[in-house]
Design a protein around this motif. Structure first.
Motif, PDB file in Angstrom:
ATOM      1  N   GLN A 445       0.826  -1.203   0.000  1.00 53.18           N
ATOM      2  CA  GLN A 445       0.000   0.000   0.000  1.00 53.18           C
ATOM      3  C   GLN A 445       0.864   1.259   0.000  1.00 53.18           C
ATOM      4  OE1 GLN A 445      -3.274   0.400  -0.252  1.00 53.18           O
ATOM      5  NE2 GLN A 445      -3.650  -1.780  -0.398  1.00 53.18           N
ATOM      6  N   GLU A 801      -6.351   6.120  -7.380  1.00 49.87           N
ATOM      7  CA  GLU A 801      -7.567   5.347  -7.182  1.00 49.87           C
ATOM      8  C   GLU A 801      -8.597   5.858  -8.153  1.00 49.87           C
ATOM      9  OE1 GLU A 801      -5.068   6.035  -4.123  1.00 49.87           O
ATOM     10  OE2 GLU A 801      -6.616   7.514  -4.532  1.00 49.87           O
ATOM     11  N   ARG A1116     -10.451  -8.052  -4.213  1.00 46.28           N
ATOM     12  CA  ARG A1116      -9.229  -7.367  -4.626  1.00 46.28           C
ATOM     13  C   ARG A1116      -9.322  -5.857  -4.449  1.00 46.28           C
ATOM     14  NH1 ARG A1116      -5.561  -9.102  -8.488  1.00 46.28           N
ATOM     15  NH2 ARG A1116      -4.773 -11.155  -7.867  1.00 46.28           N
ATOM     16  N   ARG A1117     -10.552  -5.361  -4.473  1.00 49.52           N
ATOM     17  CA  ARG A1117     -10.708  -3.921  -4.380  1.00 49.52           C
ATOM     18  C   ARG A1117     -11.772  -3.562  -3.361  1.00 49.52           C
ATOM     19  NH1 ARG A1117     -11.529  -1.807 -10.327  1.00 49.52           N
ATOM     20  NH2 ARG A1117     -12.809  -3.664 -10.492  1.00 49.52           N
ATOM     21  N   TRP A1130     -10.489   1.365  -4.354  1.00 49.76           N
ATOM     22  CA  TRP A1130      -9.108   1.189  -3.920  1.00 49.76           C
ATOM     23  C   TRP A1130      -8.589  -0.186  -4.309  1.00 49.76           C
ATOM     24  CZ3 TRP A1130      -7.267   5.425  -1.143  1.00 49.76           C
ATOM     25  CH2 TRP A1130      -8.252   6.304  -0.678  1.00 49.76           C
ATOM     26  N   ASP A1131      -7.333  -0.195  -4.716  1.00 49.18           N
ATOM     27  CA  ASP A1131      -6.654  -1.467  -4.981  1.00 49.18           C
ATOM     28  C   ASP A1131      -6.144  -2.042  -3.674  1.00 49.18           C
ATOM     29  OD1 ASP A1131      -5.236  -1.005  -8.208  1.00 49.18           O
ATOM     30  OD2 ASP A1131      -6.265  -2.777  -7.396  1.00 49.18           O
ATOM     31  N   SER A1209      -1.993   2.085 -12.400  1.00 46.99           N
ATOM     32  CA  SER A1209      -1.746   1.306 -11.190  1.00 46.99           C
ATOM     33  C   SER A1209      -1.106  -0.004 -11.620  1.00 46.99           C
ATOM     34  CB  SER A1209      -3.044   1.039 -10.429  1.00 46.99           C
ATOM     35  OG  SER A1209      -3.589  -0.191 -10.826  1.00 46.99           O
ATOM     36  N   PHE A1211      -2.033  -2.842 -11.378  1.00 48.58           N
ATOM     37  CA  PHE A1211      -2.946  -3.880 -11.867  1.00 48.58           C
ATOM     38  C   PHE A1211      -3.734  -3.441 -13.075  1.00 48.58           C
ATOM     39  CE2 PHE A1211      -1.733  -6.350  -8.546  1.00 48.58           C
ATOM     40  CZ  PHE A1211      -1.864  -5.690  -7.347  1.00 48.58           C
ATOM     41  N   TYR A1212      -3.463  -2.263 -13.499  1.00 52.54           N
ATOM     42  CA  TYR A1212      -4.259  -1.746 -14.606  1.00 52.54           C
ATOM     43  C   TYR A1212      -4.116  -2.632 -15.828  1.00 52.54           C
ATOM     44  CZ  TYR A1212      -6.655   1.736 -17.366  1.00 52.54           C
ATOM     45  OH  TYR A1212      -7.560   2.392 -18.143  1.00 52.54           O
ATOM     46  N   ARG A1215      -6.035  -5.793 -15.871  1.00 53.17           N
ATOM     47  CA  ARG A1215      -7.460  -5.667 -16.146  1.00 53.17           C
ATOM     48  C   ARG A1215      -7.712  -5.174 -17.561  1.00 53.17           C
ATOM     49  NH1 ARG A1215      -7.821  -3.648 -10.730  1.00 53.17           N
ATOM     50  NH2 ARG A1215      -8.044  -1.524 -11.403  1.00 53.17           N
TER      51      ARG A1215
END
Lengths: 1217, 247
Positions: A445, A801, A1116-1117, A1130-1131, A1209, A1211-1212, A1215
């Motif tokens: 984080q 976010e 996850r979020r 939020w991730d 991010s 993880f972008y 996805r």
């Protein structure tokens, strides 16, 4: 815009009446300062404080302890002499602590025992807390030992036995001592030992960190291992048994059991090592006495004597020469002790680095070493195995204790916003226990949110004391000037810092300036105040001198080109030097010595006109001087009380800014006529200022650790707290960034449009002398006192976010099951948003009429809004989906069954109806006895039962098919009762006021378990599996209970403001809390530790209360929504199931630039030190190409990616491949 | 209980053998010469202002005063001075003044004038500030020596206050320090503790505690500062008592 009144110098000192001259240092009377210096501390104390406290008159100080000073005092009302202890900490402790202390002290006061000091009174007067006790005139045991008094072994045993009886007496009355040591054992006039200071150690318990404990308790030689480790919840009577053992040890052996050179070393010994047997130090001590002593000092509380009485009895047996009950250590335990005493020889098991929890992790090599060292036989092999388990467990505990204190420090730094420091500590915590998923989550984080700026390239070495730097106007070159060394001017390529030219300018370069076209560099050589200055012009391109050196009659400290590059100015003394720079030579253009009364030139800048010079004089006037004629064309007096210090001009040459040295005053003047536009006041001296490139803002840095942004036009003013004083602000060329030197060995960057720091402070680890941004604002250069310079990328990696704002304030939210849509209930209806694109899809206009969440059908297609007409809407089209229902009256409560088929309505008259909402058919009318307004309706998870609470305090349960009552209504204590189903619905919880009652759904039978809380419950949630229950109490603490037993699962978690939202994740492993001030936090449900630290949902300065939190179904979020309409997603990063990579601690340290260092001082047992530049680069190179697609592997790739192509991010991409 | 275990309490500085002036005084032995030279340099760096002021007050012009000051320190830092200091055995304060008097007499007698900018940098002087200070000084009929000693005290105080200020900045408490420093001389004429507590957002008891600590720290730093200018066998209290007679 108020003018500050001129300082009225007070003519005399208010304390002594002497004249107070203007030269008085700091405005304080020298005579008084001198006389104050003459007093010693004790005299000062007595001089200051009234020598009376309440009923007592202080006579003389007797002793100083960790808690306070002990005085001999006279109790006036009874005219007797007592000992009065003034509690020092009482000044600074919060009221609830004082209260706890009083309770404890009063309990101790009730102890009436010949070997316990009688406490007379616990009182408070004039804001000071004290306690009075019987005066014991024989001094204390520590003093006697220090004087060299020797105790025979019999005396030692007798003394400790007596004290042990006293301790037992206290334990039986519920009082722990916690701090037994020689200074707390007084000797009275009959040579009897008397124990004092019972329970006072509890006063410091509110801070569980080791540091504070040590600071107050002093030497840790006597404290028990569990206290040293800060595990205050495990403090029991056993700590006093340990204390008695330590006391006995010192009386026998002449020294405490552990005494390292430093506090830190002593703590480590207390935790890790076994004490040497007293018999080794004192031959008079026999084996039995050894055994008694060491049994008291066992590391495991359970291994010690189980009571102080037992200690006394064994000592008395020994005195009577009878056999004692304690057994000496067996072979196995002896081996363990041997290992502990020789950690190096027993290899690394017991020390930092490994946290072993199973014997299989012990390497073969070490096993063989241990076996070999003992030359064991086959028979003893079994014992060795046992040993290794014990060693491994002990190692885990030891590492755990250290990790615990590191975790505390990390959490504290994170809470204070010092994320770099927090990362350094988390990294070490993770190293000690590589499976600590809380540490890994916090690191994740912090890394994605922290905004850390990374160094590029190797450290650049320039001459010592590289005090000035600048990028060329076109951004292609970088110039650094230093004070000493063979070369003093360094021209480097701006892209990578590669050295192009090292120029020997012939002396320290005091200052340099680029010509406006950037092709030339003018240098001023020579130290200010001494000798002649020399001016030189160099070609930027090839570093060659362009013209012969020009010798000034004096030295200087600044050199500036004018706007068209034809003139150079060097301010100095009363003769500013103006030079004309032609292609071939430098010539003195004019000696601009004004004809008027001479003044010192403090600073000067060029204006827009060819010879237009603005000069700030030491006479606090700003003058416009014509450089050609030397005449003063205009002047203005500044209202400065202190010395003038600096003058700058805005880039458009319209506005001048002048500041003073120590008064915090800045004046803005119109350059056209020197009219004063504004007078800006700062609370502390100003250290630097700069205009923004568009000339609209003035940035001011000062000693008050705040960055002030003033608007030149109006008085709009922004304050950015910085955490440390800054200096030398400089804007990026586009005005969006500001960099400044931090006086705490950092450099900082701010985003001007957002008014926030752009990233974490850059840790340099030494004094930073200058900072500059390149014209495009994507590179930053810092130079330090050792002459090194570092290039940084000025664009931090920051995971944004997902945020969007609803049109209206939000009442509640719902996430679609597939996680793609969010439904926001506002006071105007229902808004549907697409989460992937953060686009608003539809709005359903319908005003909710009572405060219950809307309920959705399982496929999220239909929604029941809480309205009097009990209407079900089609989410997509926004029109009602079923026919209007024939309600007898407007509904006051409604519910939709989880299977989506049934709708229940209830009204003010207590009429409950069950409907098939699609057809409008009335299915059942359950009967409500003694009809009252229906407050709430709800279906069980299997849709088979309908529950209702009514205003008459009853809870009803009906079969939803037939409407018949399942069992008679249950009586609740409070009509505010709400109910929640646990897990699959076999049980439900009803929470009323202070209690949570659990019931069996099928029968309505109340379970014996009632969770009682001290304060009214405000919010209750159950985990999806029904095993856990979290509730928020009125004091804003979140507690968690098991639904099967009354013991709380975690310590209550305090929150800074009212907790307005609480939610478990789908797996029940985490829960999130949201507060009324817009903060949210995610906790690990099992341990209560924070996984994310506090996240801020809203914009600073506009916090909206968080009304709703939802975990997405993949956990996850997290979605958070606040009352003001803001929604954030939020991730949460990798789940606990994913294995934590071994390189994570190093990554954290490399990004933060800080790591846990070696030793430490008494104040901070373990401190941070900077990570070497080379190391950071090496980690970057190594990890930017980590293979694999796991969530963790994406993190370093994202952090080190090129800013131009870096995704929003980590993880972008996953996805959006 | 050792003093250093008590929060806010700093142990008294050991004043033997490590203060600058005592190092200088022991310079008769050759192996200490470098160390002694450095110590003397440190002292000169700190206390040049009373010298400069003394010279200026005699009517010497600005530039000449600068020259003279630099020349004086240059002479002082020659090695022979250390031998003289040993014999003199006084305080640095008195030593410096008598050395200056001797120097000025010699200068007048020889009528040598040093060229400006001719020597190496000896001590860096902040002339701007010095002139400012001079301008603020009240005109009095006192002897130059007395005024010198008062300047001495002022320099010392300023150094101590600067250190306190710098410490407070490092601790991030600069604002608090600027509010509380007024209590260094006592409570009269300063805001009441209640009012200060309101200002700072603390309890009154906390303010008292902070003030106590601040005063203790001031005391320590001040005594340390004085100790640097004294030899081994000289009493700090006696020096302070003497300086008090100047007021």
């Amino acid at each position: 815009m108020e003018l500050k009144p001129l300082n009225q110098a007070s003519p005399s000192c208010p304390a002594c009446g002497r004249a107070l001259p203007a030269t008085a240092p700091g405005g304080l009377c020298s005579a008084c300062l001198l006389s104050r210096a003459l007093l010693s501390a004790a005299e000062e104390d007595l001089h200051e404080e009234a020598q009376q406290i309440g009923d007592y008159e202080l006579l003389a100080p007797i002793a100083r302890g960790g808690m306070g000073i002990v005085y001999r005092a006279r109790q006036k009302s009874l005219n007797r002499i007592v000992a009065l202890k003034l509690i020092l900490a009482g000044d600074l402790a919060p009221p609830e602590l004082i209260e706890r202390f009083r309770v404890e002290a009063e309990a101790a006061a009730s102890l009436d025992h010949p070997n316990i000091v009688s406490v007379y009174e616990v009182g408070e007067a004039d804001g000071r807390h004290f306690l009075t006790m019987k005066l014991v005139e024989g001094g204390n045991l520590a003093e006697r030992l220090a004087r060299g008094q020797k105790f025979s072994v019999q005396e030692a045993a007798r003394t400790v036995a007596k004290l042990a009886h006293a301790v037992q007496f206290a334990h039986q009355r519920g009082v722990l001592h916690r701090d037994i040591k020689p200074t707390n054992v007084l000797i009275d006039t009959h040579a009897e030992p008397v124990l004092t200071d019972f329970g006072l150690a509890k006063l410091i318990e509110h801070e569980t960190q080791i540091t504070h404990t040590l600071a107050v308790l002093g030497t840790p030689s006597y404290i028990s291992p569990e206290q040293a480790a800060g595990q205050v919840r495990h403090v029991t009577t056993a700590v006093d048994v340990y204390g008695l053992g330590a006391l006995l040890y010192e009386l026998l052996a002449g020294a405490p059991p552990f005494a390292g050179g430093t506090t830190l070393a002593t703590i480590r010994m207390v935790l890790e090592q076994d004490p040497q047997q007293p018999s080794r130090r004192n031959p008079q001590v026999d084996r039995d006495l050894d055994t008694i002593c060491l049994k008291c000092l066992a590391k495991e509380p359970g291994a010690r004597y189980h009571s102080a009485e037992a200690v006394a009895e064994d000592l008395e047996r020994w005195l009577r020469r009878e056999p004692i009950l304690a057994r000496p250590a067996g072979a196995a335990e002896r081996l363990a002790k041997w290992v502990r005493r020789h950690p190096a020889r027993a290899l690394s098991l017991a020390v930092i680095g490994l946290a072993l929890v199973s014997v299989t992790v012990v390497s073969d090599y070490s096993r063989r070493r241990v076996s070999a060292a003992l030359a064991v036989s086959q028979k003893q092999k079994g014992e060795i195995e046992q040993q290794q388990i014990a060693i491994a467990r002990h190692a885990a505990e030891t590492a755990g204790q250290l990790a615990y204190s590191l975790e505390l420090q990390a959490a504290q730094h994170a809470a204070a916003g010092r994320h770099s420091s927090a990362l350094g500590y988390w990294a070490q915590v993770l190293r000690l226990n590589p499976s600590n998923h809380v540490a890994a989550s916090r690191i994740f984080q912090t890394l994605i949110r922290g905004g850390f700026v990374q160094p590029l390239g190797p450290a650049l070495n320039n001459g010592p004391y590289a005090h000035a730097s600048s990028f060329s106007p076109d951004g292609s070159h970088l110039v650094i000037a230093s004070e000493r060394g063979k070369s003093q001017l360094f021209i480097r390529a701006a892209a990578d810092g590669k050295l192009l030219r090292a120029i020997d300018a012939g002396g320290s370069v005091a200052a340099f300036d680029f010509s406006p076209d950037g092709t030339k560099i003018a240098t001023l050589v020579g130290l200010a105040g001494w000798g002649n200055g020399r001016v030189r012009l160099w070609s930027t391109a090839n570093g060659q001198p362009l013209v012969p050196e020009f010798l000034l009659p004096d030295s200087g400290y600044r050199i500036n080109f004018n706007a068209d590059g034809t003139l150079l100015s060097v301010p100095w003394a009363i003769e500013p030097q103006i030079l004309a720079a032609s292609a071939t030579r430098l010539g003195l253009r004019t000696n601009a010595r004004p004809a008027e009364k001479p003044y010192f030139v403090v600073d000067m800048v060029w204006g827009a006109g060819p010879g237009q010079l603005f000069i700030l004089g030491d006479d606090k006037q700003v003058r416009w001087l014509d450089a050609f004629s030397g005449t003063t064309l205009a002047r203005r007096n500044l209202n400065f009380a202190e010395l003038a210090a600096q003058l700058i001009i805005s880039p458009d040459h319209h506005v001048l800014a002048a500041r003073d040295k120590e008064g915090g005053e800045v004046a803005l003047l119109d350059a056209a006529d020197l009219r004063i536009l504004q007078e800006l006041h700062h609370p502390q001296p100003v250290t630097g200022m700069a205009f923004s490139p568009d000339s609209s803002l003035l940035a001011v840095t000062g000693n008050d650790a705040t960055l002030h942004l003033w608007s030149v036009e109006g008085t709009r003013h922004k304050l950015l707290p910085t955490g440390a004083p800054q200096a030398g602000p400089t804007f990026s060329a586009d005005g969006t960034k500001l960099a400044a030197v931090g006086l705490d060995h950092t450099a900082r960057l701010w985003s001007i449009p957002q008014g926030e720091p752009l990233c974490e402070p850059l840790q340099l680890g030494q004094r930073v002398l200058s900072v500059c941004l390149n014209p495009t604002g994507d590179r930053l250069l810092t130079t330090c006192a050792d002459g090194s310079a570092t290039l940084w990328e000025a664009n931090p990696a920051h995971a944004a976010e997902l945020r969007f704002t609803a049109a209206r304030p939000i009442l509640s939210t719902h996430l679609s099951r597939d996680g793609t849509q969010a439904f926001l209930t506002t006071d105007a209806g229902l808004e549907t948003w697409d989460l992937e694109t953060s686009k608003h899809l539809t709005t359903l206009s319908a005003r909710p009429e009572f405060p219950i969440d809307p309920q959705f059908s399982p496929d999220d297609r239909y929604v029941l809004l809480p309205m009097a007409k009990a209407t079900v809407f089609d989410c997509a089209s926004g029109i009602s989906a079923g026919p209007p229902l024939a309600l007898p009256a407007p509904a006051t409560a409604t519910a939709l069954s989880p299977d989506g088929r049934l709708l229940a309505s209830g009204d003010e008259q207590g009429r409950v109806r069950l409907w098939n909402w699609r057809t409008g058919e009335l299915l059942a009318s359950p009967v409500v006895l003694d009809p009252q307004e229906i407050m709430r309706l709800g279906f069980s998870p299997d849709s088979r039962r309908l529950f209702a609470t009514a205003r008459n305090l009853h809870l009803y349960c009906w079969d939803s098919a037939t409407g018949s009552a399942t069992y008679p209504p249950l009586k609740m204590d409070n009509f505010g009762a709400t109910f929640d189903f646990l897990g699959d619905g076999h049980r439900f919880a009803a929470h009323v006021g202070f209690d949570v009652h659990l019931y069996e759904t099928a029968t309505g039978r109340a379970e014996p378990l009632v969770l009682h809380h001290d304060l009214p419950n405000m919010l209750v949630r159950t985990s999806p599996d029904g095993e856990r229950l979290a509730l928020v109490a009125e004091d804003n603490r979140v507690s968690e209970y098991s639904t099967h037993g009354p013991a709380p699962l975690i310590s209550p978690l305090p929150h800074a403001a009212r907790v307005s939202a609480l939610e478990y994740d789908a797996a029940g492993r985490r829960f999130a809390t949201g507060t009324a001030t817009g903060d949210l936090e995610v906790f690990d449900a099992a341990s209560g530790r924070s996984l994310t630290g506090v996240l801020h949902h809203g914009r600073a300065g506009q916090p909206g209360a968080i009304v709703s939190l939802h975990f997405t179904t993949d956990d996850r979020r997290l979605l958070s929504a606040s009352a003001d309409g803001l929604v954030c997603l939020w991730d949460l990063g990798p789940t606990a199931a994913e294995p934590i990579p071994g390189w994570l601690p190093e990554l954290a340290e490399a990004i933060a630039g800080l790591k846990v260092g070696g030793g430490g001082s008494a104040e901070a047992p373990i401190g941070l030190e900077p990570v070497a530049h080379e190391k950071r680069r090496a980690i970057r190179l190594q990890l930017s190409e980590v293979p694999g697609q796991t969530a963790w592997a994406q993190l370093p790739r994202w952090l080190f990616a090129d800013p131009q192509i870096r995704a929003r991010s980590p993880f972008y991409e996953s996805r959006h491949p | 209980m050792p003093d250093d275990a008590i929060p806010g309490r700093i142990p008294e500085v050991q004043q033997f053998r490590t203060t600058h002036w005592s190092v200088v005084l022991r310079a008769s032995r050759s192996e200490n010469a470098d160390e002694a030279h450095r110590a003397l340099e440190e002292l000169c760096r700190a206390y040049w202002y009373p010298i400069y002021a003394f010279i200026r007050r005699r009517g010497t012009g600005l530039h000449d005063a600068q020259d003279l000051t630099q020349a004086f320190f240059e002479k002082l830092l020659e090695k022979q001075t250390l031998a003289v200091a040993d014999r003199q055995r006084g305080r640095f304060r008195t030593f410096l003044l008598s050395a200056l008097n001797n120097f000025l007499i010699n200068e007048a007698r020889d009528a040598k004038r040093l060229k400006r900018g001719g020597g190496a940098e000896v001590i860096s002087l902040d002339l701007e500030t010095a002139e400012q200070q001079l301008a603020l000084e009240p005109v009095s009929g006192e002897s130059p020596e007395r005024v010198y000693e008062r300047n001495w005290v002022e320099v010392m105080m300023r150094r101590v206050l600067d250190r306190l200020q710098a410490d407070s900045v490092t601790e991030g408490q600069a604002e608090r320090f600027s509010q509380l420093r007024v209590y260094l001389v006592g409570e009269q004429g300063a805001p009441s503790f209640t009012e200060m507590a309101n200002r700072l957002g603390l309890t009154e008891a906390a303010v008292k505690g902070l003030v106590r600590r601040l005063r203790a720290r001031y005391r320590l730093l001040f005594r340390e500062e004085i100790a640097q200018t004294l030899g081994d066998d000289q009493d700090i209290d006696a020096e302070i008592k003497y300086l008090m007679t100047l007021y």
